[in-house]
Scaffold this motif. Structure first.
Motif, short mmCIF file in Angstrom:
data_model
loop_
_atom_site.label_atom_id
_atom_site.label_comp_id
_atom_site.label_asym_id
_atom_site.label_seq_id
_atom_site.Cartn_x
_atom_site.Cartn_y
_atom_site.Cartn_z
N TYR A 1 0.87 -1.18 0.00
CA TYR A 1 0.00 0.00 0.00
C TYR A 1 0.90 1.23 0.00
CZ TYR A 1 -3.88 3.08 1.38
OH TYR A 1 -4.84 4.07 1.41
N LYS A 2 0.85 2.01 -1.07
CA LYS A 2 1.80 3.10 -1.25
C LYS A 2 1.28 4.40 -0.62
CE LYS A 2 4.81 5.15 -4.77
NZ LYS A 2 5.21 5.11 -6.20
N VAL A 3 2.10 4.97 0.26
CA VAL A 3 1.81 6.25 0.88
C VAL A 3 3.09 7.09 0.81
CG1 VAL A 3 1.09 7.50 2.94
CG2 VAL A 3 0.11 5.25 2.45
N GLU A 4 3.03 8.20 0.11
CA GLU A 4 4.20 9.07 -0.02
C GLU A 4 4.47 9.79 1.29
OE1 GLU A 4 6.30 9.66 -2.50
OE2 GLU A 4 5.36 8.39 -4.04
N PRO A 5 5.74 9.89 1.71
CA PRO A 5 6.06 10.68 2.90
C PRO A 5 5.96 12.16 2.59
CG PRO A 5 8.07 9.92 1.86
CD PRO A 5 6.94 9.29 1.09
N GLN A 6 5.85 12.95 3.62
CA GLN A 6 5.81 14.39 3.43
C GLN A 6 7.15 14.87 2.90
OE1 GLN A 6 3.67 16.92 6.34
NE2 GLN A 6 5.63 17.94 6.62
N LYS A 7 7.14 15.55 1.78
CA LYS A 7 8.38 15.98 1.14
C LYS A 7 8.88 17.27 1.78
CE LYS A 7 10.43 16.97 -3.39
NZ LYS A 7 10.18 17.11 -4.84
N ALA A 8 10.14 17.27 2.16
CA ALA A 8 10.75 18.45 2.77
C ALA A 8 11.18 19.43 1.68
CB ALA A 8 11.95 18.06 3.62
N SER A 9 10.94 20.70 1.90
CA SER A 9 11.35 21.73 0.95
C SER A 9 12.84 21.98 1.08
CB SER A 9 10.58 23.02 1.23
OG SER A 9 10.97 23.56 2.49
N PRO A 10 13.46 22.59 0.07
CA PRO A 10 14.89 22.93 0.17
C PRO A 10 15.19 23.78 1.39
CG PRO A 10 14.16 23.13 -2.11
CD PRO A 10 12.94 22.88 -1.30
N LEU A 11 14.30 24.73 1.71
CA LEU A 11 14.54 25.59 2.86
C LEU A 11 14.56 24.79 4.15
CD1 LEU A 11 14.89 28.37 4.13
CD2 LEU A 11 12.40 28.63 4.12
N GLU A 12 13.63 23.85 4.31
CA GLU A 12 13.60 23.03 5.52
C GLU A 12 14.90 22.25 5.68
OE1 GLU A 12 9.61 21.06 6.58
OE2 GLU A 12 9.49 21.39 4.42
N ILE A 13 15.40 21.67 4.60
CA ILE A 13 16.64 20.88 4.66
C ILE A 13 17.82 21.77 5.02
CG2 ILE A 13 18.21 19.42 3.34
CD1 ILE A 13 15.80 18.59 1.64
N ILE A 14 17.87 22.96 4.43
CA ILE A 14 18.96 23.90 4.72
C ILE A 14 18.93 24.32 6.19
CG2 ILE A 14 19.82 26.23 4.26
CD1 ILE A 14 18.81 25.83 1.34
N LEU A 15 17.74 24.61 6.70
CA LEU A 15 17.62 25.05 8.09
C LEU A 15 18.01 23.94 9.06
CD1 LEU A 15 14.26 27.05 7.90
CD2 LEU A 15 16.58 27.97 7.97
N LEU A 16 17.67 22.71 8.72
CA LEU A 16 18.02 21.58 9.59
C LEU A 16 19.51 21.30 9.56
CD1 LEU A 16 17.15 19.23 11.39
CD2 LEU A 16 16.82 17.86 9.33
N GLN A 17 20.08 21.21 8.36
CA GLN A 17 21.50 20.87 8.23
C GLN A 17 22.42 21.98 8.77
OE1 GLN A 17 22.09 19.89 4.09
NE2 GLN A 17 21.22 17.83 4.33
N SER A 18 21.98 23.22 8.71
CA SER A 18 22.79 24.33 9.20
C SER A 18 22.68 24.52 10.70
CB SER A 18 22.37 25.63 8.49
OG SER A 18 21.05 25.99 8.88
N GLY A 19 21.71 23.84 11.33
CA GLY A 19 21.51 24.02 12.76
C GLY A 19 20.68 25.24 13.11
N ALA A 20 20.02 25.84 12.13
CA ALA A 20 19.24 27.06 12.39
C ALA A 20 18.08 26.79 13.34
CB ALA A 20 18.72 27.64 11.08
N TYR A 21 17.44 25.63 13.20
CA TYR A 21 16.33 25.30 14.11
C TYR A 21 16.81 25.23 15.56
CZ TYR A 21 13.28 23.94 10.18
OH TYR A 21 12.50 23.93 9.06
N SER A 22 17.89 24.49 15.80
CA SER A 22 18.38 24.33 17.16
C SER A 22 18.98 25.63 17.70
CB SER A 22 19.40 23.19 17.23
OG SER A 22 20.43 23.38 16.29
N ASP A 23 19.59 26.43 16.81
CA ASP A 23 20.11 27.72 17.24
C ASP A 23 18.98 28.62 17.72
OD1 ASP A 23 22.61 26.88 16.57
OD2 ASP A 23 22.83 28.15 14.80
N TYR A 24 17.87 28.60 16.98
CA TYR A 24 16.72 29.44 17.38
C TYR A 24 16.10 28.92 18.67
CZ TYR A 24 12.30 31.91 17.41
OH TYR A 24 11.24 32.68 17.79
N ALA A 25 16.03 27.60 18.82
CA ALA A 25 15.48 27.02 20.04
C ALA A 25 16.30 27.45 21.26
CB ALA A 25 15.44 25.50 19.93
#
Length: 577
Positions: A383-407
């Protein structure tokens, strides 16, 4: 979903390409590397995860900056390995940990609140750390719907026991919920109360990104779901005795409970044994985007001197239908320019090459109900269910640590409340924070294309195409502008990311998983399918091509083992799948 390290440092000097001559691009790269190293040193050694039952219960939280372990002071140049060495010791002994947490003592809920950073010291009692494989279990959606969920992250020794406990707890919870809704308890013919496991209507077993583990633990888990007497997995190889694992106990999951196994392309090894057995025996459906990883090899681990080990392949495993899901084959005839192949050839050995199994080479097998399944490429979903696709901005913010820096910044001036949500004001503040990091040179929103842009810039400079260089600068600006549009296009997803990262500084992993389920599209869609039941029944319905049960044992070897619980692997030989 690992979080990046939070930041607690003053801003570095602003440096941009405009401050340098056009011929000094290499100097700019050196400055950027120095800035990154300086930032890493200023951040120090941080807590990235605090296990429940251990450091979390003692008071440690994600983002805490470690200052000292007993009398050992942690300096900017101290490595995490040095800290780890001082933290470890004999079970039962105590160790004092001094740390700094942003915002401790602030006591406010607005950005005008004064910030207090006061070091704290706690005493930890050392113990043998047992990390559970079942990170969380509970219900998806309304508990009255009776759709359970189990997050299984690995297959260590206790995986079967932990999954068994989770299923029993969910069954009991569903039973209590039914009685609360007015349904009477189930009685036997003697009028004695008996448990009714059918109140659990559906179960989602989440094996996404599960890398596998021990063979016996995989069999333990599969035994909880498959019918008594079912073949679970077999293995054979050169110099390896053929062996069959078969269940000899009744499953604890009721046949009336719809079962779905959630997988992705990182579901591997022992996790594929479980999903393959459930699929081949038609006791549940496999849900996901495409195929699992495709690791169908049995490997042993042999300890070697100097704290090293050798992992070597001894056999291949086969699911109940007889298929091997190994997606990569190794053959003689490797390229001469391959380093390992050339080295082997010089020593008189054979050269080898690896390649993926082509679709045309995959063989068709049949499940218990006659459904077609194929070997040589992992377990394909039913049964095929596509995962939620991350946008380029989301990936950049995660990999750069911007989310954790803001937290980290948020926690300096706020306190977490039961009603916490990232509102419009907080979201705008996060955007401002990201734009400031970009202006300061701490974040590149064009990072996905930076290497290509730099390479093209060098070629244009070598060709003295000055006008084209200006166009390239304009292209870089346009890319940044397009990436920023994701703040609007993916607003709800980014808000969820910010919430999860802030919560990670306060809550244990189990509560983070529970919160994440609220927006997990694959889990929600799977639960919807189980609740409705029509698609589930359609997938597993017996058709005219139904195959005799005997075909399921076409790969059985001469020897067999009837239950995982009766097998105790040797201490020195941990077979991994």
């Amino acid at each position: 979903n690992k979080k990046q390290q939070p930041k607690n440092a003053s801003k570095a000097p602003v440096v941009s390409s405009k401050d340098l001559d056009n011929d000094d691009e290499e100097d700019l790269e050196i400055i950027e590397r120095k800035r990154a190293r300086r930032k890493s040193m200023e951040e120090g050694v941080r807590v990235v995860s605090a296990f429940e039952g251990y450091a979390y219960d003692a008071g440690m939280r994600v983002g805490d900056k470690l200052l000292a372990v007993d009398d050992f002071e942690i300096l900017p140049t101290t490595s995490p390995d040095e800290v780890r060495t001082h933290l470890r010791g004999d079970p039962g002994t105590e160790v004092q940990v001094k740390f700094l947490r942003e915002g401790v003592g602030g006591g406010g809920t607005t950005t005008t609140t004064a910030v207090k950073n006061e070091p704290q010291t706690i005493t930890l009692k050392r113990s043998v750390v047992h990390i559970p494989d079942v990170k969380y279990f509970g219900y998806v959606g309304d508990p009255r719907d009776g759709i359970g969920y189990i997050d299984l992250s690995g297959f260590a020794n206790d995986a079967g026991r932990e999954v068994r406990f989770a299923i029993k707890a969910l069954q009991h919870g569903s039973e209590l919920m039914a009685m609360k809704e007015g349904e009477g308890p189930k009685m036997n013919e003697d009028g004695v109360f008996v448990h009714d496991p059918t109140k659990l209507k559906g179960l989602v077993l989440d094996l996404r990104s599960n890398p596998g583990g021990l063979l016996t633990s995989a069999v333990d888990v599969a035994t909880l779901f498959v019918p008594n007497g079912s073949d679970i997995v077999s293995a054979k190889g050169r110099g390896f005795p053929e062996i069959l694992y078969r269940s000899k106990t009744e499953p604890i999951l009721s046949r009336n409970t719809r079962l779905a196994v959630l997988v992705n392309d990182q579901t591997a090894s022992a996790a594929e044994i479980v999903s393959g057995a459930i699929q081949d025996l038609d006791v549940g459906v496999v849900v996901g985007k495409g195929r699992t990883y495709g690791k169908g090899l049995v490997q042993n681990v042999q300890d070697l001197p100097y704290q090293t080990a050798l992992k070597y392949t001894v056999a291949k495993y086969y699911t109940p239908s007889g298929r091997c899901i190994q997606s990569t084959v190794y053959e003689e005839g490797g390229r001469g320019d391959d380093l390992l192949a050339s080295s082997s050839e010089e020593k008189g050995g054979s050269r080898y090459k690896s390649k993926k199994v082509a679709d045309k080479d995959r063989t068709v097998f049949y499940t218990a109900h006659g459904r077609e399944v194929k070997d040589g490429g992992g377990v394909e979903v039913d049964y095929k269910v596509e995962p939620q696709k991350a946008s380029p901005l989301e990936i950049i913010l995660l990999q750069s640590g911007a989310y954790s820096d803001y937290a980290a910044e948020w926690s300096k001036t706020h306190e977490l409340t039961d009603q916490f949500r990232v509102d419009e004001a907080t979201y705008k503040d996060f955007q401002r924070f990201v734009e400031q990091k970009q202006a300061d040179g701490d974040l590149k929103l064009e990072v996905f294309y930076d290497s290509q842009l730099k390479e093209l810039s060098k070629k244009l400079k070598a060709s003295k195409f000055d006008s084209s260089k200006k166009m390239l600068d304009s292209l870089r600006a346009d890319i940044i502008k397009d990436v920023k549009k994701d703040f609007k296009n993916y607003k709800s997803e980014i808000i969820e990311d910010v919430e999860q990262t802030i919560l990670a500084r306060y809550l244990p992993d189990s509560l983070l998983i529970e919160h994440g389920l609220l927006s997990d599209v694959q889990v929600l869609e799977t639960a919807k399918m189980l609740k409705d039941g029509n698609e589930f029944d359609k997938i597993l319905a017996r058709d005219n091509k139904s195959v005799e049960k005997g075909l399921l044992s076409n790969m059985v070897g001469d020897s067999s083992i009837e239950t995982a619980s009766s097998v105790t692997p040797e201490t020195k030989l941990q077979t991994q799948w």
